[in-house]
Design a protein around this motif. Structure first.
Motif, mmCIF file in Angstrom:
data_model
loop_
_atom_site.group_PDB
_atom_site.id
_atom_site.type_symbol
_atom_site.label_atom_id
_atom_site.label_comp_id
_atom_site.label_asym_id
_atom_site.label_seq_id
_atom_site.Cartn_x
_atom_site.Cartn_y
_atom_site.Cartn_z
ATOM 1 N N GLU A 133 23.602 87.295 -20.633
ATOM 2 C CA GLU A 133 24.318 87.386 -19.353
ATOM 3 C C GLU A 133 25.266 86.210 -19.150
ATOM 4 O O GLU A 133 25.316 85.601 -18.091
ATOM 5 N N VAL A 134 26.084 85.941 -20.150
ATOM 6 C CA VAL A 134 26.973 84.779 -20.120
ATOM 7 C C VAL A 134 28.339 85.089 -19.501
ATOM 8 O O VAL A 134 29.027 84.182 -19.052
ATOM 9 N N GLY A 135 28.727 86.349 -19.492
ATOM 10 C CA GLY A 135 30.041 86.699 -18.942
ATOM 11 C C GLY A 135 29.971 87.885 -17.999
ATOM 12 O O GLY A 135 29.224 88.833 -18.231
ATOM 13 N N TRP A 136 30.760 87.823 -16.942
ATOM 14 C CA TRP A 136 30.817 88.899 -15.949
ATOM 15 C C TRP A 136 32.083 89.703 -16.212
ATOM 16 O O TRP A 136 33.192 89.185 -16.074
ATOM 17 N N LYS A 137 31.923 90.934 -16.650
ATOM 18 C CA LYS A 137 33.081 91.773 -16.978
ATOM 19 C C LYS A 137 32.784 93.210 -16.588
ATOM 20 O O LYS A 137 31.713 93.736 -16.885
ATOM 21 N N HIS A 138 33.746 93.848 -15.947
ATOM 22 C CA HIS A 138 33.619 95.244 -15.496
ATOM 23 C C HIS A 138 32.352 95.452 -14.670
ATOM 24 O O HIS A 138 31.587 96.384 -14.889
ATOM 25 N N HIS A 139 32.123 94.543 -13.743
ATOM 26 C CA HIS A 139 31.045 94.641 -12.753
ATOM 27 C C HIS A 139 29.648 94.567 -13.341
ATOM 28 O O HIS A 139 28.692 95.064 -12.756
ATOM 29 N N GLU A 140 29.523 93.926 -14.519
ATOM 30 C CA GLU A 140 28.212 93.745 -15.133
ATOM 31 C C GLU A 140 28.171 92.415 -15.870
ATOM 32 O O GLU A 140 29.185 91.948 -16.373
ATOM 33 N N TRP A 141 26.969 91.855 -15.937
ATOM 34 C CA TRP A 141 26.765 90.701 -16.798
ATOM 35 C C TRP A 141 26.726 91.177 -18.234
ATOM 36 O O TRP A 141 26.125 92.201 -18.542
ATOM 37 N N ARG A 142 27.377 90.427 -19.120
ATOM 38 C CA ARG A 142 27.456 90.791 -20.537
ATOM 39 C C ARG A 142 26.835 89.703 -21.402
ATOM 40 O O ARG A 142 27.007 88.513 -21.152
#
Length: 164
Positions: free
Chosen positions: A146-155
């Motif tokens: 969960e290092v990046g927030w992209k397209h409304h989700e943690w990635r």
């Protein structure tokens, strides 16, 4: 079919590379950038990393259909022998061996420049990218959860390493 893998020319190739990269930024989580860079920014990046690490393009019948590059892994001096690698292929050209051809040439150039290790960060899930990297000898070394927030989700981002 690939007709050429060659060093990128910022003046000639930046617009094509920006066009290839844009969908990865706007429509997918493969890149953690939020806004796609324009040709001028892509040319700046090519000029920055190309001479020291390598930036290559693949052409099919004269059209740029993909690119791969390396960049510094971290800024501190002890990391100087390590680099990060990335690759982007135009969607219509996936599965045609372009990624392997680009990476084969890029990794050979990194070896010739004296780099010791290459790292690839892959936003997950991305089975195609994982398969390509592992086919080239990269091995998984860890996952940033969960290092990046992209397209409304943690990635998550998985990291793969290749000792050159």
């Amino acid at each position: 079919m690939i007709t050429a893998v060659r060093p990128a020319d910022p003046a000639r190739d930046a617009a094509d590379c920006a066009a290839i990269y844009a969908p990865y930024v706007t429509d997918h989580w493969a890149s953690f950038e939020i806004e796609a860079p324009d040709a001028a920014e892509m040319a700046r990046r090519m000029a920055l990393y190309g001479p020291t690490h390598g930036w290559l393009v693949a052409q099919c019948d004269g059209q740029v259909v993909g690119y791969a590059y390396a960049s510094p892994h971290r800024e501190r001096a002890a990391y100087a022998g390590s680099c990060d690698v990335a690759i982007y292929i135009a969607q219509a050209f996936h599965g045609r061996g372009i990624g392997r051809a680009l990476y084969d040439a890029l990794l050979q150039g990194l070896r010739e420049r004296g780099y010791h290790a290459a790292f690839a960060g892959i936003a997950l899930p991305n089975p195609g990218s994982i398969a390509l990297h592992e086919a080239l000898g990269f091995t998984p070394v860890g996952i940033y959860r969960e290092v990046g927030w992209k397209h409304h989700e943690w990635r998550d981002v998985g990291w793969w390493q290749l000792l050159l």
